[in-house]
Design an enzyme around this catalytic site. Sequence first.
Site, PDB file in Angstrom:
ATOM      1  N   ASP A 127      38.338  52.275  38.829  1.00  0.00           N
ATOM      2  CA  ASP A 127      38.077  52.589  40.235  1.00  0.00           C
ATOM      3  C   ASP A 127      36.758  51.986  40.730  1.00  0.00           C
ATOM      4  O   ASP A 127      36.353  52.228  41.866  1.00  0.00           O
ATOM      5  CB  ASP A 127      38.055  54.106  40.443  1.00  0.00           C
ATOM      6  CG  ASP A 127      37.041  54.809  39.545  1.00  0.00           C
ATOM      7  OD1 ASP A 127      36.237  54.102  38.892  1.00  0.00           O
ATOM      8  OD2 ASP A 127      37.057  56.047  39.491  1.00  0.00           O
ATOM      9  N   GLY A 128      36.090  51.243  39.872  1.00  0.00           N
ATOM     10  CA  GLY A 128      34.852  50.582  40.298  1.00  0.00           C
ATOM     11  C   GLY A 128      33.648  51.509  40.375  1.00  0.00           C
ATOM     12  O   GLY A 128      32.576  51.105  40.814  1.00  0.00           O
ATOM     13  N   ARG A 178      20.448  48.747  36.683  1.00  0.00           N
ATOM     14  CA  ARG A 178      20.086  48.393  35.305  1.00  0.00           C
ATOM     15  C   ARG A 178      19.254  47.132  35.273  1.00  0.00           C
ATOM     16  O   ARG A 178      19.454  46.226  36.092  1.00  0.00           O
ATOM     17  CB  ARG A 178      21.390  48.209  34.538  1.00  0.00           C
ATOM     18  CG  ARG A 178      21.240  47.644  33.156  1.00  0.00           C
ATOM     19  CD  ARG A 178      22.489  47.894  32.364  1.00  0.00           C
ATOM     20  NE  ARG A 178      23.523  46.906  32.623  1.00  0.00           N
ATOM     21  CZ  ARG A 178      24.772  47.016  32.157  1.00  0.00           C
ATOM     22  NH1 ARG A 178      25.150  48.083  31.477  1.00  0.00           N
ATOM     23  NH2 ARG A 178      25.655  46.074  32.403  1.00  0.00           N
ATOM     24  N   ASP A 253      32.519  42.240  24.163  1.00  0.00           N
ATOM     25  CA  ASP A 253      32.065  42.180  25.557  1.00  0.00           C
ATOM     26  C   ASP A 253      30.873  43.103  25.800  1.00  0.00           C
ATOM     27  O   ASP A 253      30.329  43.110  26.900  1.00  0.00           O
ATOM     28  CB  ASP A 253      33.208  42.533  26.525  1.00  0.00           C
ATOM     29  CG  ASP A 253      33.833  43.880  26.209  1.00  0.00           C
ATOM     30  OD1 ASP A 253      34.303  44.057  25.075  1.00  0.00           O
ATOM     31  OD2 ASP A 253      33.835  44.768  27.075  1.00  0.00           O
ATOM     32  N   ASN A 254      30.479  43.868  24.793  1.00  0.00           N
ATOM     33  CA  ASN A 254      29.345  44.770  24.982  1.00  0.00           C
ATOM     34  C   ASN A 254      28.100  44.325  24.214  1.00  0.00           C
ATOM     35  O   ASN A 254      27.119  45.059  24.144  1.00  0.00           O
ATOM     36  CB  ASN A 254      29.718  46.198  24.565  1.00  0.00           C
ATOM     37  CG  ASN A 254      30.661  46.840  25.568  1.00  0.00           C
ATOM     38  OD1 ASN A 254      30.742  46.418  26.720  1.00  0.00           O
ATOM     39  ND2 ASN A 254      31.393  47.844  25.142  1.00  0.00           N
ATOM     40  N   ASP A 263      25.295  48.119  27.641  1.00  0.00           N
ATOM     41  CA  ASP A 263      26.514  48.894  27.855  1.00  0.00           C
ATOM     42  C   ASP A 263      26.589  50.162  27.011  1.00  0.00           C
ATOM     43  O   ASP A 263      27.323  50.245  26.029  1.00  0.00           O
ATOM     44  CB  ASP A 263      27.755  48.022  27.605  1.00  0.00           C
ATOM     45  CG  ASP A 263      28.097  47.208  28.828  1.00  0.00           C
ATOM     46  OD1 ASP A 263      27.241  47.108  29.731  1.00  0.00           O
ATOM     47  OD2 ASP A 263      29.211  46.666  28.895  1.00  0.00           O
TER      48      ASP A 263
HETATM   49  P1  AMP Z   1      33.244  49.223  28.623  1.00  0.00           P
HETATM   50  O1  AMP Z   1      33.977  49.330  27.325  1.00  0.00           O
HETATM   51  O2  AMP Z   1      32.804  50.529  29.222  1.00  0.00           O
HETATM   52  O3  AMP Z   1      32.095  48.282  28.503  1.00  0.00           O
HETATM   53  O4  AMP Z   1      34.249  48.617  29.711  1.00  0.00           O
HETATM   54  C1  AMP Z   1      35.152  47.590  29.441  1.00  0.00           C
HETATM   55  C2  AMP Z   1      35.580  46.916  30.707  1.00  0.00           C
HETATM   56  O5  AMP Z   1      36.160  47.839  31.633  1.00  0.00           O
HETATM   57  C3  AMP Z   1      34.447  46.238  31.436  1.00  0.00           C
HETATM   58  O6  AMP Z   1      34.949  45.025  31.899  1.00  0.00           O
HETATM   59  C4  AMP Z   1      34.127  47.192  32.569  1.00  0.00           C
HETATM   60  O7  AMP Z   1      33.598  46.543  33.691  1.00  0.00           O
HETATM   61  C5  AMP Z   1      35.489  47.791  32.882  1.00  0.00           C
HETATM   62  N1  AMP Z   1      35.381  49.144  33.428  1.00  0.00           N
HETATM   63  C6  AMP Z   1      34.953  50.263  32.803  1.00  0.00           C
HETATM   64  N2  AMP Z   1      34.997  51.316  33.633  1.00  0.00           N
HETATM   65  C7  AMP Z   1      35.447  50.864  34.830  1.00  0.00           C
HETATM   66  C8  AMP Z   1      35.710  51.473  36.094  1.00  0.00           C
HETATM   67  N3  AMP Z   1      35.516  52.765  36.312  1.00  0.00           N
HETATM   68  N4  AMP Z   1      36.173  50.680  37.088  1.00  0.00           N
HETATM   69  C9  AMP Z   1      36.383  49.384  36.877  1.00  0.00           C
HETATM   70  N5  AMP Z   1      36.166  48.760  35.723  1.00  0.00           N
HETATM   71  C10 AMP Z   1      35.705  49.482  34.703  1.00  0.00           C
HETATM   72 MG    MG Z   2      31.164  46.902  28.766  1.00  0.00          MG
END
Ligand code: AMP
Ligand code: MG
Length: 490
Positions: A127-128, A178, A253-254, A263
């Site tokens: 949901d961004g 951040r 990716d983190n 992250d």
């Molecule tokens: P993360 O494992 O939290 O680093 O997230 C993995 C991916 O999901 C990244 O590309 C984030 O930008 C995306 N992401 C995580 N939470 C959201 C969210 N609430 N809305 C959109 N993208 C998300």
């Molecule tokens: Mg991430």
Amino acid sequence: MFFIYDFAMIMQFNSRYSDLNAKLYHQQAPVPLKGAKAGHFNEAIADELQWTSQEKQSWVDICSGQKTFDAFKPLAMVYAGHQFGQWAGQLGDGRGLLIGQVLHRSGQTIDLHLKGAGLTPYSRMGDGRAVLRSVIREYLAGHALNSLRVASSNAIGFTTSEQGVQRETLEQGAMLLRTSDCHIRLGHFEWINQYAPELLAEFTQKCIEWHYPEALQAEHPILAFAEGVIKNTAKMIADWQLVGFAHGVMNTDNLNITGSTLDFGPYGFMERFRPNWINNHSDHQGRYAYQNQPSIAHWNLWIWLNNLIPLSKPEDKETFKKQLADCLEHFEPTFLTAYTEGLCKKLGLPDFHKDSFDCGMAFLKVLQSEQLDYTQSFLRLQNHDYKALRDDCLDTRQFDDFLNLYHQIREHQDITALDQTMCDVNPVYILRNHMAQQAIEQAERGDFSEVERLFTLLAKPFTRQPALEKEQDLAPLPSDVPEIMVSCSS
Ligand code: AMP
Ligand code: MG
């Protein structure tokens, strides 16, 4: 007539990410947080980044997406990655935007990344948005790690609002501004290799210029770059292990290419010492357990190196592959040296002594089998409070064996100097899950005083602050209190 000059510096932009090929990002404005209110502001960082008093006054607007900088067009980055060991395809900033690249007082370029800034083309099912709970966790953890001298992102501030965001329950929306020396992830290279291989050479060149300029002088800059990334990552992981930090989601990716922590999700700081401890309750296999972090980092770097192979000339490919593999050989010794040196410092043992490492392992064995608190136990050792440690042991023989070896090694050493080193490296305060949880629960009721208290406490983690500390800052919760569940949702 007198003019009052504002001698504060002026924020200086070094807007370089948008020099890259436009396939690598999507420019868009943040979607502001409705009814944003102040959460917490880290004025020291704003000063380091040369914010003017006007910018500081507008921090709530800046940290809630209402105000952006004319000198930088906000953008979402695209990347890819391996998540929990599986190729996940295209990912990207799904809820965060790079809103500036500015000069730190030291001359280093720092990214300003607004997290929770709305939908982007890379949001997938998300949901961004970001919720207050995870924003506070990220805010305090970045601050805590920086204060512990562990390379990490940090934040200028965060805002909150009544705007509801659905997770397991309906939570409050929030935004975090951040700061990081780099948002280029290992997964950036994976995306390029998969979706736009024609960009690889130029992208790599920029990464070297921006983040490893010394590699440009090397005989083979790409190999020097790879070696730099590997060594910095190994050093970061050693620092994590030493303070007992478990990241929780070490997907490719983190992790970034400068080896600074990025992250924060379901991370945790170790309390009772359990090497196989998993803080992320969604990690059923324990892939990202504390003790696996070094080998996972190694695996991630191996995945990453494979994406550099196309940079060789076809006729040199086999040699180049071998050279890249040789770079990875630096991981283990770099990690082990940093970890061993750090562990010896924590224990007050000379790192040149042949038995120091074994003695360190013997100590950790005691902590593990007796389920003692990691941070507290090093403090007891530092305070020569061997009796308190021993009294907490069921297997006193195991403890006595450790202590005999410990005294033997220290016998002919400069104890005062070794003890001073212990004081310099052993934190009194770490961010225990229950401390973060308390601050979150109060903040959700509109009271940020606990965030403020922890922020001040964790700014000086090596210094006892009796006026500020609470009893529960110093120890884990009693073992019969259920552990706080930390899930991936944020
Ligand atoms: P993360 O494992 O939290 O680093 O997230 C993995 C991916 O999901 C990244 O590309 C984030 O930008 C995306 N992401 C995580 N939470 C959201 C969210 N609430 N809305 C959109 N993208 C998300
Ligand atoms: Mg991430």
